[in-house]
Design an enzyme around this catalytic site. Structure first.
Site, PDB file in Angstrom:
ATOM      1  N   GLU A   1     -13.134  -0.707  -6.996  1.00  0.00           N
ATOM      2  CA  GLU A   1     -12.685  -1.930  -5.780  1.00  0.00           C
ATOM      3  C   GLU A   1     -12.489  -0.524  -4.539  1.00  0.00           C
ATOM      4  OE1 GLU A   1     -13.919  -4.639  -5.804  1.00  0.00           O
ATOM      5  OE2 GLU A   1     -13.168  -5.197  -3.736  1.00  0.00           O
TER       6      GLU A   1
ATOM      7  N   GLU B   1      23.348   6.641   6.113  1.00  0.00           N
ATOM      8  CA  GLU B   1      23.406   6.088   6.291  1.00  0.00           C
ATOM      9  C   GLU B   1      23.435   4.228   6.187  1.00  0.00           C
ATOM     10  OE1 GLU B   1      22.049   6.135  10.348  1.00  0.00           O
ATOM     11  OE2 GLU B   1      22.433   8.250   9.770  1.00  0.00           O
TER      12      GLU B   1
ATOM     13  N   ASP C   1      26.057   1.249  11.865  1.00  0.00           N
ATOM     14  CA  ASP C   1      24.953   2.280  12.053  1.00  0.00           C
ATOM     15  C   ASP C   1      25.272   3.075  10.393  1.00  0.00           C
ATOM     16  OD1 ASP C   1      23.161   4.113  12.929  1.00  0.00           O
ATOM     17  OD2 ASP C   1      24.659   4.963  14.448  1.00  0.00           O
TER      18      ASP C   1
ATOM     19  N   ASP D   1       1.027  -1.095   0.200  1.00  0.00           N
ATOM     20  CA  ASP D   1      -0.142  -0.046   0.199  1.00  0.00           C
ATOM     21  C   ASP D   1       1.132   1.158   0.275  1.00  0.00           C
ATOM     22  OD1 ASP D   1      -2.431  -1.523  -0.116  1.00  0.00           O
ATOM     23  OD2 ASP D   1      -2.111  -1.386   2.063  1.00  0.00           O
TER      24      ASP D   1
ATOM     25  N   GLU E   1      21.297   1.831   6.245  1.00  0.00           N
ATOM     26  CA  GLU E   1      20.238   1.532   5.632  1.00  0.00           C
ATOM     27  C   GLU E   1      19.742   2.938   4.512  1.00  0.00           C
ATOM     28  OE1 GLU E   1      20.598   2.699   9.024  1.00  0.00           O
ATOM     29  OE2 GLU E   1      19.372   4.458   9.481  1.00  0.00           O
TER      30      GLU E   1
HETATM   31  O1  FUB Z   1      -2.926  -3.895   2.796  1.00  0.00           O
HETATM   32  C1  FUB Z   1      -4.053  -4.313   3.564  1.00  0.00           C
HETATM   33  C2  FUB Z   1      -5.383  -3.762   2.130  1.00  0.00           C
HETATM   34  O2  FUB Z   1      -5.187  -4.309   0.832  1.00  0.00           O
HETATM   35  C3  FUB Z   1      -5.385  -2.042   1.995  1.00  0.00           C
HETATM   36  O3  FUB Z   1      -6.602  -1.189   2.741  1.00  0.00           O
HETATM   37  C4  FUB Z   1      -5.908  -2.806   0.064  1.00  0.00           C
HETATM   38  O4  FUB Z   1      -5.654  -1.225  -0.476  1.00  0.00           O
HETATM   39  C5  FUB Z   1      -5.855  -3.838  -0.203  1.00  0.00           C
HETATM   40  O5  FUB Z   1      -4.466  -3.608  -0.603  1.00  0.00           O
END
Ligand code: FUB
Length: 463
Positions: A215, A334, A449, A41, A336
């Site tokens: 969706e 860094e 680090d 996400d 990382e």
């Molecule tokens: O990551 C959890 C859920 O899956 C998200 O809120 C949606 O957008 C889908 O990616």
């Protein structure tokens, strides 16, 4: 070694094949962006010459969207990403019980607001919380001590329009918006439902309850006077589609596919930004070893808008976006900060920020496009080890490229007992990819680090 990490290593090549991606050589791959954990996400934000990438965190071996915290990474060049750890988690919201899902961060009023969906402990429904911080890397605190909105739906995203009006969009299966007040943590005018018409969001077949393709995961932005809504379409083999509108509230017109279904995750989630004159499309897939629908990874592609403002079709790659600029080795970097890594994990450092650790013999970090200029003469690193330590090989160009230097990291009596080691360097000139290869005996070797080269003057400094 952490079991999930072991699995990621063992399944690396197989996962790429399953995802339909070309198996890259180590020198080619920069997608997924993060190799140390599973991320999902993406929500990129440009601030003060850096891209801040906010993500969710899929737990290792997850068989559901088991997510307890969010993570932050940043980059000045789109390929070397610095891990800032987790500045916000479920624990930030005392009223939340689970589901640290897809959020979005905006900067306003000198603060950073992180809108996230979480499960409300007392109602059992998904609600929208708001974290607030004075730095893009946090720490974030609960701005309200309660949900900003709650209707059981998810995936908040905020557009701040040119006139200053901010809109918060969210929803699955519906699509909602509110007009945020200037404080960004309250709203006026009630909760509005955006009509999900087939003209606006495309026609879905086979599900009478979901007539349109929309969706979840709306990403709404304005470009050249046109509003774009880029969203995840048609569960549960999601693709990314988009609609456009003349106003932030519609009417929306469905424009088609941006990213087809691919990549080994049944969800996808888009984030779109402009940075340093280029346009970038962030998404997630299942491309890491052990990856899949609940063990996802965030990736990025550079793209160009069509002349008429429409979005091109974007395909997932393992190469990722090209580097913008170079990395400056003569200032502290860094450990990382990573373009690619193998076997490496990150953790909070007792010295502040993060460090890399859990390093076994042969693990490595690639840092891309390092501008050595006329040449480096020495390398220093801040290291710690509760074991016997080991060595850092500095290899140029590839994992098997010439060794520019080797630094010995001693045992220091503790994984957070830091000491600085320095070693001579030769042959590191021009702009090269740098591989920090960790070697030693069995078991964990040492932590790092930060590192820094010394030597001749360098050219352009961009990160
Ligand atoms: O990551 C959890 C859920 O899956 C998200 O809120 C949606 O957008 C889908 O990616």
């Amino acid at each position: 070694m952490e079991p999930g990490l072991m699995l990621r290593r063992l399944l690396w090549a197989a996962a790429l094949v399953c995802a339909g991606l070309a198996v890259p050589s180590a020198a080619q791959a920069d997608n997924p962006i993060v190799q140390t954990i599973y991320t999902a996400d993406p929500a990129p934000m440009v601030h003060n010459g850096r891209v801040y990438l906010y993500t969710g965190h899929d737990e290792d071996d997850s068989t559901y969207f088991t997510m307890r915290e969010w993570r932050v990474y940043s980059s000045a060049d789109m390929v070397n990403w610095t891990d800032h750890g987790s500045p916000m988690s479920l624990a930030t919201f005392s009223w939340a019980s689970a589901d640290a899902w897809a959020g979005h961060v905006v900067a306003r009023n000198g603060k950073f607001y992180w809108y996230v969906p979480v499960k409300n402990r007392s109602t059992g429904r998904m609600a929208i919380g708001v974290g607030v911080a004075t730095s893009p890397t946090g720490p974030f605190t609960d701005a309200l001590g309660r949900p900003l909105a709650e209707n059981g739906e998810i995936d908040p995203h905020v557009l701040v329009d040119d006139d200053g009006q901010a809109y918060l969009y969210w929803g699955n299966p519906n699509l909602w918006y509110v007009r945020l007040n200037p404080d960004m943590i309250s709203y006026s005018g009630g909760v509005n439902r955006i009509p999900l018409t087939t003209a606006g969001f495309g026609a879905r077949t086979g599900d009478p309850n979901r007539p349109t393709l929309y969706e979840e995961g709306p990403w709404v932005y304005k470009r050249n006077g046109l509003y774009y809504n880029v969203f995840a379409a048609r569960c549960c083999s999601e693709f990314i589609g988009y609609s456009t509108a003349p106003t932030p509230t519609g009417p929306w017109t469905y424009r088609g596919t941006v990213m087809p279904t691919q990549g080994g995750s049944f969800t996808n989630h888009a984030g779109v930004i402009d940075f340093n004159g280029g346009s970038y499309f962030f998404y997630h897939n299942g491309a890491l070893p052990g990856g899949g629908g609940f063990t996802r990874s965030v990736a990025v592609e550079k793209f160009t808008y069509n002349a008429d403002g429409t979005l091109p079709t974007i395909t997932m790659t393992s190469a990722g976006a090209p580097q913008t600029g170079t990395l400056h080795p003569y200032v502290r970097q860094e450990a990382e900060t990573i373009a690619w890594s193998s076997g490496v994990e990150t953790e909070r450092s007792g010295a502040g920020g993060m460090n890399v650790g859990y390093l076994d013999n042969g693990d490595y970090i690639k840092v891309k496009g390092v501008a050595f200029g006329a040449g480096a003469t020495s390398f220093s690193a801040r290291v710690a080890s509760a074991a016997a330590g080991g060595r850092i090989e500095l290899r140029l160009g590839s994992l098997t490229g010439p060794v520019a230097g080797t630094c010995t990291a001693p045992g220091t009596g503790g994984w957070q007992n830091w000491t600085t080691v320095t070693c001579p360097v030769s042959g590191a000139t021009g702009t090269r990819d740098l591989y920090l290869r960790f070697t030693g005996g069995s078991g964990y070797l040492f932590n790092v680090d930060w590192w820094q080269f010394a030597g001749a003057a360098v050219g352009k400094e961009t990160s």
